[in-house]
Design a protein around this motif. Sequence first.
Motif, short mmCIF file in Angstrom:
data_model
loop_
_atom_site.label_atom_id
_atom_site.label_comp_id
_atom_site.label_asym_id
_atom_site.label_seq_id
_atom_site.Cartn_x
_atom_site.Cartn_y
_atom_site.Cartn_z
N ILE A 31 0.83 -1.20 0.00
CA ILE A 31 0.00 0.00 0.00
C ILE A 31 0.87 1.26 0.00
O ILE A 31 0.56 2.24 -0.69
N VAL A 109 -7.64 1.08 -2.89
CA VAL A 109 -7.00 0.97 -1.58
C VAL A 109 -8.00 1.31 -0.48
O VAL A 109 -8.05 0.65 0.57
N LEU A 141 -3.52 -6.41 -4.52
CA LEU A 141 -2.83 -5.13 -4.40
C LEU A 141 -1.47 -5.15 -5.10
O LEU A 141 -1.07 -4.17 -5.73
#
Length: 216
Positions: A31, A109, A141
Amino acid sequence: MKKLIVIILCLISFRSQAQYQIITTVVKKVIKAIDLKVQRMQNETIWLQNAQKTIENELSKFRLTEISNWSEKQKSLYDDYYQELWKVKSTIAYYQRIKELAANQLAMVSEYQRAWKLFQSDQHFKPDEIIQMQRVYVGLLDASAKNLDQIMLVVNPGKTQMTDQQRLEAINQAGDRLEENYSDLKQYNNQNMILSLHRAGDLNEIQTIKSYYGLH
């Protein structure tokens, strides 16, 4: 025997917690990488948006076919400048697409963080199922981060030799994959919400779960 069972259960619990921590750390790193890539994309887009007006003003000044009494040297000089401005102007077109993809990635996200927070507190999921969820999220992700890398590579003229049309097509292809990653994540979240509903004991609990996840 009871002591042995307790020891085994403790070891299993410790192992699950360790796995959970490892996967959580990986997710945080992915992230963070995504955030940095998106920030870079946004910064470049803002710069080009500000430059667009200036470029268009400059282009309007140099309409070579309407200029008279210029030497060939002057015409050649400003023709090169004119052509360079057009190249930058055409570049702005695919940066609009990048702006859209950056917003899409931020939404992905945000969707992950919202759903993950809810799933962790949902008592209908076992610890090993929560760990498996994290593994799936890592995959989704990470795939989106790689697609962002592909986009950043394409938009860098120094690293790829392409026409503007080829560049835009490559961006759109990577963008389509990004949107697919987002769609897969939302679908996975929906599947888990439905699973939680199926594990509910009665109608009251079903209504509670629906309210918990904001379902209608």
